[in-house]
Design a protein around this motif. Sequence first.
Motif: not given
Length: 468
Positions: A62, A66, A70, A74, A173-179, A182
């Motif tokens: 990362v 991050a 996030t 990870v 658009t930030n990775q923490q949103y996708f996490e 999920r």
Amino acid sequence: MGHLIPVLELSKRLVTHHDFTVTVFVVSCHMSLAESHVIQSSMSPKLFDIVQLPPVDISHLVDANATVVTQIAVIMREAIPAIRSAICSMNFRPTALIVDLFGTESLPIAEELGLLKYVYVPSNAWFLALTVLVPFLDREVEGEYVDQTEPLRIPGCRAVRPEDVVDPMLDRTNQQYFEYVRIGKEIPTSDGVLLNIWEELQPLTLAAFRDETLLGRFSKSPVYPIGPLTRQLSGSRSELFDWLDKQPRESVIFVSFGSGGTLSYEQMTELAWGLEMSQHRFIWVVRPPTRTAADDAFFTAGTASSGDDPSTYLPAGFLTRTKNKGLLVPIWAPQVEVLSHPSVGGFLSHCGWNSTLESVANGVPMIVWPLYSEQRMNATLLEEELGVAVRPKVLPSKKVVGREEIEETVRQIMEDKEGKNEIRARVKELKYSAEKALSKGGSSYTALSRLAQQIEISKQRPTGTEGY
Ligand code: UDP
């Protein structure tokens, strides 16, 4: 801390009330002093095993900016092989795996090994509702959530105002949103969700989870409200308590922003002036100011030098003028012990869920000052639904809470003419309802017993995975 503490408390309950054998696996990238201390103190008396998994190095995975979410996601992903092999090398076959909110990616390990699988969400039912709904919102809502003109509707419970959404939903658009999306998909794959609340705190939201036309459509996993599980008093005494012993009953406001919260220099100045102008007694856990988000402070809280001199960042003369009224505690205070002291009558808090429960469990009304995570939702819940808190208004022009507003909210919470402070009365009612829920036959006691029964029944069923 907000996740570690409730996991340790749940473990104690499972051992002492239900005679379970518990092993806690601790995943980390490095352990702060405060975290080691909490783990050590939960080990006397030793009720369960704690296995510290090898620290995970995510520096190559990362980038330095991050977010906390996030980074934790990870770390947890990287730890899956170690978790799996640690479970497999236990010298008996466990019956159930309970993962924390951030550990849902490990649920397939339980499936593979034939164990029951639960998620422990150390927060409240409204937060859980938003979390399991977010995969659907992701498909239906266009644009950023914070730019919506209407609140986000949640079947069966209070809508979420766009400005109150959890941190991971601030930028799609930030990775923490996708996490986060999920995690929202993985929670309903569990055999049950444990919540650190009690039935009487959020009856409508819990009912919506049990109704297949409302939240039950989004998650069929049974919800177990088993709280409030808060840290027990350690019995340790410091000079702080000598000072508290001398103050009148319910006269001191405790000011603390959790394990990671920090304020900007400008905001600290306003807070110092507001406390002084209110003329109320206070204990303030101070950390050097920062201009960046709480994320920066998170991984260093508890390791920072307690030698940082507050006079270098607080208004000139503040320490001298307030020396008979207030006490500054650098970095970290024994919060549960402070909140349970009879001289404490208010809590200015970032409203992390553990801090919230600790305040309510001690009948202490709050000034809510959300900083990160799901705290804006917690603040709304506490002020507008439960009526146990006031929320100071931020000056839109300056993006800080001004000193007059702080003075006013401190007075609102602390002044209780002839016992007519309704906020104080309501939080005391909630305190009794929490005590009742935890006592034998109470709702939380019964919910944990139901969970224990489910695990017991499964223990007697052959799984065909003996000897893995
Ligand atoms: N805490 C403490 N002393 C401090 C700051 C925090 O003992 O000076 C404890 C607090 O009692 C709570 C936990 O750390 O149990 C913080 O959890 P919470 O969910 O309130 O917030 P987080 O720090 O996770 O945002």
